[in-house]
Design an enzyme around this catalytic site. Structure first.
Site, mmCIF file in Angstrom:
data_model
loop_
_atom_site.group_PDB
_atom_site.id
_atom_site.type_symbol
_atom_site.label_atom_id
_atom_site.label_comp_id
_atom_site.label_asym_id
_atom_site.label_seq_id
_atom_site.Cartn_x
_atom_site.Cartn_y
_atom_site.Cartn_z
ATOM 1 N N HIS A 101 0.911 -1.345 0.140
ATOM 2 C CA HIS A 101 -0.032 -0.022 -0.035
ATOM 3 C C HIS A 101 0.835 1.262 -0.047
ATOM 4 O O HIS A 101 1.825 1.168 0.416
ATOM 5 C CB HIS A 101 -0.882 0.136 1.550
ATOM 6 C CG HIS A 101 -1.744 -1.038 1.693
ATOM 7 N ND1 HIS A 101 -1.291 -2.143 2.487
ATOM 8 C CD2 HIS A 101 -2.957 -1.208 1.434
ATOM 9 C CE1 HIS A 101 -2.346 -2.929 2.514
ATOM 10 N NE2 HIS A 101 -3.337 -2.487 2.008
ATOM 11 N N ASP A 104 2.349 1.896 3.202
ATOM 12 C CA ASP A 104 3.195 1.194 3.986
ATOM 13 C C ASP A 104 4.827 1.540 3.842
ATOM 14 O O ASP A 104 5.637 1.049 4.634
ATOM 15 C CB ASP A 104 3.197 -0.238 3.158
ATOM 16 C CG ASP A 104 1.702 -0.898 3.299
ATOM 17 O OD1 ASP A 104 1.076 -0.649 4.437
ATOM 18 O OD2 ASP A 104 1.430 -1.617 2.612
ATOM 19 N N GLU A 232 -10.638 -7.309 -4.377
ATOM 20 C CA GLU A 232 -10.531 -8.265 -3.348
ATOM 21 C C GLU A 232 -11.845 -8.393 -2.526
ATOM 22 O O GLU A 232 -11.957 -7.362 -1.545
ATOM 23 C CB GLU A 232 -9.241 -8.114 -2.547
ATOM 24 C CG GLU A 232 -9.106 -8.916 -1.432
ATOM 25 C CD GLU A 232 -7.690 -8.583 -0.809
ATOM 26 O OE1 GLU A 232 -6.665 -8.126 -1.331
ATOM 27 O OE2 GLU A 232 -7.708 -8.842 0.494
ATOM 28 N N GLU A 268 -8.847 -13.789 -1.124
ATOM 29 C CA GLU A 268 -7.984 -13.987 0.146
ATOM 30 C C GLU A 268 -8.757 -15.236 0.714
ATOM 31 O O GLU A 268 -9.934 -15.002 0.967
ATOM 32 C CB GLU A 268 -8.039 -12.967 0.882
ATOM 33 C CG GLU A 268 -7.059 -13.364 2.432
ATOM 34 C CD GLU A 268 -6.968 -11.947 3.056
ATOM 35 O OE1 GLU A 268 -6.709 -10.939 2.713
ATOM 36 O OE2 GLU A 268 -7.244 -12.138 4.426
ATOM 37 N N HIS A 271 -10.961 -14.248 3.795
ATOM 38 C CA HIS A 271 -12.323 -13.398 3.482
ATOM 39 C C HIS A 271 -12.999 -14.307 3.143
ATOM 40 O O HIS A 271 -14.201 -14.158 3.252
ATOM 41 C CB HIS A 271 -11.952 -12.256 2.374
ATOM 42 C CG HIS A 271 -10.886 -11.264 2.833
ATOM 43 N ND1 HIS A 271 -10.543 -10.240 2.063
ATOM 44 C CD2 HIS A 271 -10.245 -11.069 4.044
ATOM 45 C CE1 HIS A 271 -9.580 -9.361 2.704
ATOM 46 N NE2 HIS A 271 -9.390 -10.077 3.965
ATOM 47 N N ASP A 296 -4.815 -14.090 -2.199
ATOM 48 C CA ASP A 296 -3.925 -13.627 -0.909
ATOM 49 C C ASP A 296 -3.771 -14.827 -0.041
ATOM 50 O O ASP A 296 -4.852 -15.590 0.461
ATOM 51 C CB ASP A 296 -4.609 -12.615 -0.114
ATOM 52 C CG ASP A 296 -4.051 -11.254 -0.689
ATOM 53 O OD1 ASP A 296 -3.173 -11.154 -1.757
ATOM 54 O OD2 ASP A 296 -4.563 -10.018 -0.049
ATOM 55 N N ASP A 307 -10.838 -11.382 10.930
ATOM 56 C CA ASP A 307 -9.763 -11.619 9.976
ATOM 57 C C ASP A 307 -8.491 -11.768 10.717
ATOM 58 O O ASP A 307 -7.531 -10.844 11.039
ATOM 59 C CB ASP A 307 -9.809 -10.400 9.143
ATOM 60 C CG ASP A 307 -8.979 -10.625 7.758
ATOM 61 O OD1 ASP A 307 -8.594 -11.750 7.257
ATOM 62 O OD2 ASP A 307 -8.747 -9.467 7.115
ATOM 63 N N ASP A 309 -5.661 -13.497 9.481
ATOM 64 C CA ASP A 309 -4.588 -13.405 8.661
ATOM 65 C C ASP A 309 -3.236 -14.221 9.101
ATOM 66 O O ASP A 309 -2.347 -13.839 9.217
ATOM 67 C CB ASP A 309 -4.112 -12.037 8.432
ATOM 68 C CG ASP A 309 -4.899 -11.100 7.780
ATOM 69 O OD1 ASP A 309 -5.590 -11.642 7.037
ATOM 70 O OD2 ASP A 309 -4.687 -9.881 7.734
ATOM 71 N N ASP A 338 -0.712 -12.551 2.534
ATOM 72 C CA ASP A 338 -1.233 -11.327 3.547
ATOM 73 C C ASP A 338 -1.361 -12.095 4.839
ATOM 74 O O ASP A 338 -2.355 -12.505 4.956
ATOM 75 C CB ASP A 338 -2.412 -10.988 2.622
ATOM 76 C CG ASP A 338 -2.969 -9.750 3.369
ATOM 77 O OD1 ASP A 338 -2.498 -9.393 4.296
ATOM 78 O OD2 ASP A 338 -4.055 -9.262 2.921
HETATM 79 C C1 XLS Z 1 -7.418 -6.380 4.725
HETATM 80 C C2 XLS Z 1 -6.955 -6.783 3.568
HETATM 81 C C3 XLS Z 1 -5.974 -5.816 2.633
HETATM 82 C C4 XLS Z 1 -5.763 -6.035 1.307
HETATM 83 C C5 XLS Z 1 -5.213 -4.876 0.748
HETATM 84 O O1 XLS Z 1 -8.306 -7.384 5.345
HETATM 85 O O2 XLS Z 1 -6.812 -8.322 3.113
HETATM 86 O O3 XLS Z 1 -4.582 -6.094 3.654
HETATM 87 O O4 XLS Z 1 -5.325 -7.136 0.946
HETATM 88 O O5 XLS Z 1 -5.667 -3.910 0.817
HETATM 89 CA CA CA Z 2 -5.679 -9.377 1.678
HETATM 90 CA CA CA Z 3 -7.317 -10.017 5.538
#
Ligand code: XLS
Ligand code: CA
Ligand code: CA
Length: 438
Positions: A101, A104, A232, A268, A271, A296, A307, A309, A338
């Site tokens: 991003h 970042d 996404e 992802e 998600h 992702d 979430d 991750d 991710d």
């Molecule tokens: C957040 C998202 C984010 C996207 C990019 O839950 O996964 O990280 O991948 O903005």
């Molecule tokens: Ca993501």
């Molecule tokens: Ca995520």
């Protein structure tokens, strides 16, 4: 610059019997699967935000990891230290791509012009590193959800001023993606949703998101961006309801707004499960619509409703993912981790071990998915299950020639249909187990 991860050298493949935590057990970059080396099947990417920025802070406590990389947070020196750390890390772990991003990369300034100047400076520095290492950009995006100005969304904000600010960020992030040669550009609609319908014009908000995306496509193409745009999907968190709920919803949105030729999906795992689907489900929906673009690669925790991750370790899920990817003929994007280490895993070694876990999991997934396809029993069973559409009235239905009257006459002549054949789910599940564990 000085080596940061001292004591950790290039991570190598040592094979399944290895007990070395800093070695691959299954990811063998040069091993050929279905005629291609693993590294080509699996273009892995590092997520700048998790690996280089996230230090483990959560709602209940402070950071546990030290991601200062020897410099003061909020400075350009820190931004450069992250670049140094990131490239040393990617080289040592054998990752060839990264995703980012805008914010970042550099600390955001009060004035967007200064933020953009900082972005130019840091990406010059990154380009040098990319040239000397061969590491590439998978995709870029703009963070349009963290700053308080985006409390009501970006494209879907009730404020036209905020919409313009978001447009400025997308414009810059696209320029940076082109500068860094990114394969794709992602829209994750972080706060593109709503908390209550009592104050929301849903139709207008969705149309405005599409307008922002159309502007991005027009501008991106005008500056030479040839890659894919991605949506996404995610159903909730941070918003109670997000417009890109899941793959099917996002595809419907793209088609309704004439954006489906420019966009694919970045799916992802975490998600998909938040939307109440399996990871494979959202991959399948994307694939059969010709829109599976990028992944992702992470994993949620089914006992937690948010979430998380996590780095993926579930080989069954990874196998089903790679089955979809192989059937799709590969990805135009890649596999972005991710994912973040758990808060108590705060050392540099943990960062490496997390990527080794994720890469090994997907390597196993690739090997097992190829074995499942080669075994052929699952695919053959599914094909046979629809055999009644191969001839007679079935063939006429499938070709679109049959009429309702014709089908009704067929039903009347037969009086009642026979039961469809057994679905044999348990048998198929045992086939998968025998492929996985043989
Ligand atoms: C957040 C998202 C984010 C996207 C990019 O839950 O996964 O990280 O991948 O903005
Ligand atoms: Ca993501
Ligand atoms: Ca995520």
């Amino acid at each position: 610059m000085a080596e940061l991860f001292t004591g950790i050298s290039q991570i190598r493949y040592e094979g399944p019997a290895s007990k070395n935590p800093l070695a691959f057990k299954f990811y063998d970059a040069e091993r050929t699967v279905f005629g291609k080396p693993m590294r080509e099947h699996l273009p892995f990417a590092m997520a700048w935000w998790h690996n280089l920025c996230n230090a483990g802070k959560d709602m209940f406590g402070d950071a546990t990891a030290d991601k200062s990389f020897g410099s003061k947070s909020g400075t350009m020196e820190h931004a450069k230290a992250k670049v140094d750390a990131g490239f040393e890390f990617m080289q040592k772990v054998g990752i060839r791509f990264f995703c980012f991003h805008d914010v970042d990369l550099v600390p955001e300034a009060e004035d967007i012009n200064e933020t953009n100047r900082r972005l130019d400076e840091i990406t010059d520095y990154m380009l040098e590193k990319m040239k000397s290492t061969g590491i590439q950009c998978l995709w870029g995006t703009a963070n349009m959800f963290s700053n308080p100005r985006f409390m009501n969304g970006a494209g879907s904000s009730n404020s036209a001023e905020v919409f313009c600010f978001a447009a400025a960020q997308v414009k810059k992030a696209l320029e940076l993606t082109v500068k860094l040669g990114g394969r794709g550009y992602v829209f994750w609609g972080g706060r593109e949703g709503y908390e209550t319908l009592l104050n929301t014009d849903m139709k207008f908000e969705q149309e405005n998101i599409a307008r922002l995306m159309r502007m991005a496509v027009n501008y991106g193409r005008s500056i030479g961006f040839k890659g894919d745009f991605y949506i996404e999907p995610k159903p909730k968190e941070p918003m109670k309801h997000q417009y890109d709920y899941d793959a099917a919803t996002a595809i419907g949105f793209l088609r309704a707004n004439g954006l489906d030729k420019e966009f694919k999906l970045n799916i992802e795992a975490n998600h998909a499960t938040l939307a109440g689907h399996t990871f494979q489900h959202d991959l399948r929906v994307s694939r059969i619509n010709g829109m599976l673009g990028s992944i992702d690669a992470n994993q949620g925790d089914l006992l937690l409703g948010w979430d998380t991750d996590e780095f993926p370790f579930d080989v069954y899920e990874a196998t089903m993912c790679m089955y979809e990817v192989l059937k799709s003929g590969g990805l135009t994007g890649g596999f972005n981790f991710d994912a973040k280490t758990r808060r108590p895993s705060y050392t540099y070694e943990d960062m490496f071990e997390a990527f080794i876990l994720g890469m090994d999991t997907f390597a196993l997934g690739l090997i097992k998915a190829a074995a499942l396809i080669e075994d052929g029993r699952v695919d053959a069973f599914t094909a046979e299950r629809y055999a009644s559409y191969k001839e007679g009235i079935g063939a006429r239905i499938a070709s679109g020639e049959a009429t309702l009257e014709e089908c009704a006459a067929k039903a009347a002549a037969a009086k009642a249909p026979a039961l469809p054949g057994s679905g044999r789910q348990e048998y198929l599940e045992s086939v998968v187990n025998s492929v996985l564990f043989s």
